[in-house]
Design an enzyme around this catalytic site. Structure first.
Site, PDB file in Angstrom:
ATOM      1  N   ASN A   1     -14.547  -4.972   2.586  1.00 25.58           N
ATOM      2  CA  ASN A   1     -13.956  -6.398   2.713  1.00 25.58           C
ATOM      3  C   ASN A   1     -14.864  -7.672   3.084  1.00 25.58           C
ATOM      4  OD1 ASN A   1     -11.753  -5.266   1.839  1.00 25.58           O
ATOM      5  ND2 ASN A   1     -10.404  -5.470   3.839  1.00 25.58           N
TER       6      ASN A   1
ATOM      7  N   LYS B   1     -14.400   0.486   5.489  1.00 26.61           N
ATOM      8  CA  LYS B   1     -13.176  -0.282   4.816  1.00 26.61           C
ATOM      9  C   LYS B   1     -13.454  -1.701   5.285  1.00 26.61           C
ATOM     10  CE  LYS B   1      -9.582  -2.038   3.089  1.00 26.61           C
ATOM     11  NZ  LYS B   1      -9.433  -2.333   1.913  1.00 26.61           N
TER      12      LYS B   1
ATOM     13  N   VAL C   1       0.774  -1.183   0.065  1.00 20.87           N
ATOM     14  CA  VAL C   1      -0.101   0.057   0.178  1.00 20.87           C
ATOM     15  C   VAL C   1       0.910   1.174  -0.082  1.00 20.87           C
ATOM     16  CG1 VAL C   1      -1.655   1.166   1.417  1.00 20.87           C
ATOM     17  CG2 VAL C   1      -2.195  -1.165   0.886  1.00 20.87           C
TER      18      VAL C   1
ATOM     19  N   ILE D   1     -17.926 -14.038  -7.385  1.00 23.70           N
ATOM     20  CA  ILE D   1     -19.077 -15.206  -7.204  1.00 23.70           C
ATOM     21  C   ILE D   1     -18.343 -16.431  -7.863  1.00 23.70           C
ATOM     22  CG2 ILE D   1     -21.077 -13.732  -6.904  1.00 23.70           C
ATOM     23  CD1 ILE D   1     -21.934 -14.463  -9.814  1.00 23.70           C
TER      24      ILE D   1
ATOM     25  N   LYS E   1      -3.478 -14.752  -5.164  1.00 20.98           N
ATOM     26  CA  LYS E   1      -4.211 -14.624  -6.524  1.00 20.98           C
ATOM     27  C   LYS E   1      -3.298 -14.129  -7.366  1.00 20.98           C
ATOM     28  CE  LYS E   1      -5.375  -9.678  -5.624  1.00 20.98           C
ATOM     29  NZ  LYS E   1      -6.327  -8.799  -5.828  1.00 20.98           N
TER      30      LYS E   1
ATOM     31  N   CYS F   1      -6.126  -9.051   3.413  1.00 24.72           N
ATOM     32  CA  CYS F   1      -7.188  -8.030   3.550  1.00 24.72           C
ATOM     33  C   CYS F   1      -8.473  -8.897   4.101  1.00 24.72           C
ATOM     34  CB  CYS F   1      -7.484  -7.242   2.386  1.00 24.72           C
ATOM     35  SG  CYS F   1      -6.010  -6.213   1.979  1.00 24.72           S
TER      36      CYS F   1
ATOM     37  N   ARG G   1       0.488 -14.349   1.586  1.00 24.11           N
ATOM     38  CA  ARG G   1      -0.031 -14.391   2.981  1.00 24.11           C
ATOM     39  C   ARG G   1      -1.345 -14.916   3.104  1.00 24.11           C
ATOM     40  NH1 ARG G   1       0.834  -7.998   4.436  1.00 24.11           N
ATOM     41  NH2 ARG G   1       0.742  -7.673   2.309  1.00 24.11           N
TER      42      ARG G   1
HETATM   43  N1  LIG Z   1      -2.079  -5.283   0.524  1.00 23.04           N
HETATM   44  C1  LIG Z   1      -3.359  -4.829   0.249  1.00 23.04           C
HETATM   45  O1  LIG Z   1      -3.759  -5.190  -0.697  1.00 23.04           O
HETATM   46  C2  LIG Z   1      -4.035  -3.897   1.050  1.00 23.04           C
HETATM   47  C3  LIG Z   1      -5.068  -3.222   0.622  1.00 23.04           C
HETATM   48  C4  LIG Z   1      -5.729  -2.208   1.256  1.00 23.04           C
HETATM   49  C5  LIG Z   1      -5.611  -1.945   2.392  1.00 23.04           C
HETATM   50  N2  LIG Z   1      -4.320  -2.618   3.091  1.00 23.04           N
HETATM   51  C6  LIG Z   1      -3.930  -2.674   4.351  1.00 23.04           C
HETATM   52  O2  LIG Z   1      -2.655  -1.579   4.234  1.00 23.04           O
HETATM   53  C7  LIG Z   1      -2.020  -1.809   5.343  1.00 23.04           C
HETATM   54  C8  LIG Z   1      -0.550  -1.864   4.864  1.00 23.04           C
HETATM   55  O3  LIG Z   1      -0.548  -3.515   4.203  1.00 23.04           O
HETATM   56  P1  LIG Z   1       0.445  -3.585   2.985  1.00 23.04           P
HETATM   57  O4  LIG Z   1       0.092  -5.084   2.299  1.00 23.04           O
HETATM   58  O5  LIG Z   1       1.045  -2.758   2.383  1.00 23.04           O
HETATM   59  O6  LIG Z   1       1.749  -4.386   4.365  1.00 23.04           O
HETATM   60  P2  LIG Z   1       3.391  -4.746   4.060  1.00 23.04           P
HETATM   61  O7  LIG Z   1       3.506  -5.756   5.077  1.00 23.04           O
HETATM   62  O8  LIG Z   1       3.359  -4.952   2.505  1.00 23.04           O
HETATM   63  O9  LIG Z   1       4.016  -3.380   4.356  1.00 23.04           O
HETATM   64  C9  LIG Z   1       3.950  -2.912   5.782  1.00 23.04           C
HETATM   65  C10 LIG Z   1       5.378  -2.022   5.553  1.00 23.04           C
HETATM   66  O10 LIG Z   1       5.289  -1.236   6.927  1.00 23.04           O
HETATM   67  C11 LIG Z   1       6.606  -1.410   7.584  1.00 23.04           C
HETATM   68  N3  LIG Z   1       6.779  -1.162   8.770  1.00 23.04           N
HETATM   69  C12 LIG Z   1       6.153  -1.919   9.726  1.00 23.04           C
HETATM   70  N4  LIG Z   1       6.355  -1.136  11.087  1.00 23.04           N
HETATM   71  C13 LIG Z   1       6.749   0.029  10.879  1.00 23.04           C
HETATM   72  C14 LIG Z   1       7.177   1.234  11.489  1.00 23.04           C
HETATM   73  N5  LIG Z   1       6.990   1.093  12.785  1.00 23.04           N
HETATM   74  N6  LIG Z   1       7.837   2.327  11.007  1.00 23.04           N
HETATM   75  C15 LIG Z   1       7.778   2.278   9.565  1.00 23.04           C
HETATM   76  N7  LIG Z   1       7.539   1.168   8.658  1.00 23.04           N
HETATM   77  C16 LIG Z   1       7.386   0.014   9.419  1.00 23.04           C
HETATM   78  C17 LIG Z   1       7.183  -2.964   6.833  1.00 23.04           C
HETATM   79  O11 LIG Z   1       8.722  -2.983   7.260  1.00 23.04           O
HETATM   80  C18 LIG Z   1       6.457  -3.035   5.687  1.00 23.04           C
HETATM   81  O12 LIG Z   1       7.542  -2.844   4.649  1.00 23.04           O
HETATM   82  C19 LIG Z   1      -2.650  -3.034   6.225  1.00 23.04           C
HETATM   83  O13 LIG Z   1      -3.457  -2.329   7.254  1.00 23.04           O
HETATM   84  C20 LIG Z   1      -3.449  -3.610   5.118  1.00 23.04           C
HETATM   85  O14 LIG Z   1      -4.459  -4.326   5.749  1.00 23.04           O
HETATM   86  C21 LIG Z   1      -3.692  -3.438   2.345  1.00 23.04           C
END
Ligand SMILES: NC(=O)c1ccc[n+]([C@@H]2O[C@H](COP(=O)([O-])OP(=O)(O)OC[C@H]3O[C@@H](n4cnc5c(N)ncnc54)[C@H](O)[C@@H]3O)[C@@H](O)[C@H]2O)c1
Length: 450
Positions: A214, A210, A11, A256, A327, A266, A334
């Site tokens: 989901n 949000k 993200v 579906i 996917k 997510c 994950r």
């Molecule tokens: N992946 C998706 O498709 C998606 C879509 C929508 C929302 N989200 C949400 O967005 C958020 C992030 O998801 P993601 O998939 O990008 O996660 P991710 O694990 O890919 O990335 C998270 C990043 O944050 C860093 N991090 C952790 N602790 C930290 C800190 N204290 N300071 C700075 N950096 C730190 C990690 O090193 C990592 O690089 C989650 O809440 C997720 O549910 C994800």
């Protein structure tokens, strides 16, 4: 506008690259110094179509910079966006330790007024906790710097994340004052030009929006898997049923598809965390719990199909698996259905020959050292000598297999189409037995199995 993004994962990087593409001056921060070094060398730590080019372009334009310094990130910008992970915990709740650690850091380093934007997917009430955490640290420092907290959940989907970010259906913003609203409008103006996509609401409704999105999509998938299980028993074909109900505009064709259950970071987290939050407020979210249970059961489905086919004895069998990411279009594993299937096969004494066009690196992290697991660069090499081939993730390169080539290479002609995408009548011409999800299994001569 100067924007800092804390957390450079799926993200954070997509948002950072997208906001820089729109002309903002973006600083992406991560605690993982290796990741920051990699990004500075121009390498993306994740696979997402189009992301590499966008990172490179905007880094060259000087609009996208990376740092491991929280102090620098907090003071770079008028908007500090939190995009760190919120993985599920044992009890189903979302782990907010990273989000709250960032909030503490913001409180420790903030030197000038800023809008703190929570983009991570978080339970209702988290923005209040973020605000309290920042204020506590400011109080400790004896400083009084004005700041606001806004909720701005992200709806991008991995695999098509760039498109989703650059062309959002809606931009949800939970705000507590007009200044925050104005700043968010300015930030997203380039994404909301054609027509107004911005939806402002109170912070708690934004947080709940949000999780609800989901949960709704996860519910559609679990319901379809439930019906697929019924279809198998009554001799119906879920593919006919899918098209029959999808044609109803009130239902639609999206989400579906019967399959091996949903994964990723997510849906599983949102369903569990929303149920957990409901529980904290004394309400049992029975439907959400059922969605989760159906999904967990569905993740064992492909293994069951193999077990049934091989008379409950998979020891010594060699199973080819196509598709490992949760996917297509991502290397993210994950909670991927492939993981549960492979674990079960290895535990049953089978060996697994796997292929995935992008998730090989992640798979090695998950299965490195596990006896019986091997990864192949070519899908047909993975099928060499296999007793069965299972399609778990429907990457496009698997959709039209060369059945003749498979028939030559495999020991037994057994296919399990976990995504209902194969033209089974074609496979049968090459002597295969083809199992699917929610459809009668077919083999030569075409027979309907109970
Ligand atoms: N992946 C998706 O498709 C998606 C879509 C929508 C929302 N989200 C949400 O967005 C958020 C992030 O998801 P993601 O998939 O990008 O996660 P991710 O694990 O890919 O990335 C998270 C990043 O944050 C860093 N991090 C952790 N602790 C930290 C800190 N204290 N300071 C700075 N950096 C730190 C990690 O090193 C990592 O690089 C989650 O809440 C997720 O549910 C994800």
């Amino acid at each position: 506008m100067k924007i800092s993004i804390i957390g450079s994962g799926y993200v954070g990087l997509v948002s950072g690259a997208g906001l820089a593409e729109a002309g903002h001056n973006v600083l992406c921060m991560d605690v993982d110094e290796n990741r920051v070094e990699q990004l500075r060398r121009g390498q993306s730590p994740i696979y997402e179509p189009g992301l590499d080019e966008m990172l490179a372009n905007n880094t060259q334009r000087g609009l996208l910079v990376f740092t491991a310094s929280m102090r620098e990130a907090v003071n770079h910008a008028e908007a500090v966006m939190i995009a760190v992970g919120t993985p599920p915990q044992e009890d189903g709740s979302a782990d907010l330790s990273h989000v709250l650690a960032v909030a503490r850091d913001i409180g420790d380093y903030l030197e000038k007024p800023a809008l703190v934007i929570v983009k991570s997917t978080v339970p209702v009430g988290t923005c209040d906790r973020v605000r309290a955490e920042i204020q506590r640290q400011l109080d400790k420092r004896g400083t009084d710097i004005g700041f606001s907290v806004a909720s701005n959940p992200e709806f991008l989907a991995e695999g098509v994340a760039i498109k989703a970010f650059m062309n959002p259906d809606r931009i949800i913003c939970g705000v507590e004052d007009d200044e925050s609203k104005q700043l968010l409008r300015e930030m997203y103006a380039p994404f909301s030009h054609k027509h107004d996509k911005m939806m402002f609401m109170d912070v708690r409704s934004s947080e709940l929006t949000k999780y609800s999105a989901n949960a709704m999509l996860a519910t559609k998938i679990s319901l379809m898997n439930e019906i697929a299980n019924i279809a198998e028993r009554v001799g119906a074909d879920i593919e006919n049923v899918r098209q029959g109900i999808g044609s109803d505009p009130r239902i639609g064709y999206s989400f579906i598809y019967a399959g091996p259950g949903y994964g990723g970071s997510c849906f599983p987290t949102a369903v569990r965390a929303l149920s957990h939050t409901a529980g904290e407020y004394g309400f049992e979210a029975e439907l959400l719990n059922a969605v989760e249970e159906v999904n967990n059961r569905q993740k064992t489905r492909l293994f069951q199909v193999l077990q049934t086919h091989f008379g409950n004895d998979l020891a010594g069998r060699s199973i080819a698996v196509w598709g490992l990411s949760f996917k297509p279009g991502t290397d993210d594993m994950r909670e991927a259905p492939s993981t549960m299937l492979i674990e079960a096969l290895l535990d049953a004494g089978a060996s697994v020959q796997a292929h995935d066009p992008e998730a090989g690196g992640e798979a090695l992290k998950v299965f490195r050292g596990r006896e019986g697991f091997s990864l192949h660069d070519d899908p047909y090499a993975a099928a060499n000598g296999a007793d069965a081939l299972v399609l778990v993730t429907e990457w496009k390169l698997y959709w039209v297999p060369d059945y003749a080539k498979l028939a030559e290479r495999m020991k037994h002609k057994v296919l399990v189409d976990g995504r209902n995408v194969w033209q089974r009548d074609l496979s049968v011409k090459h002597g295969f037995t083809c199992h699917a999800i929610g459809r009668p299994s077919i083999s030569t001569p075409m027979v309907k199995q109970p």
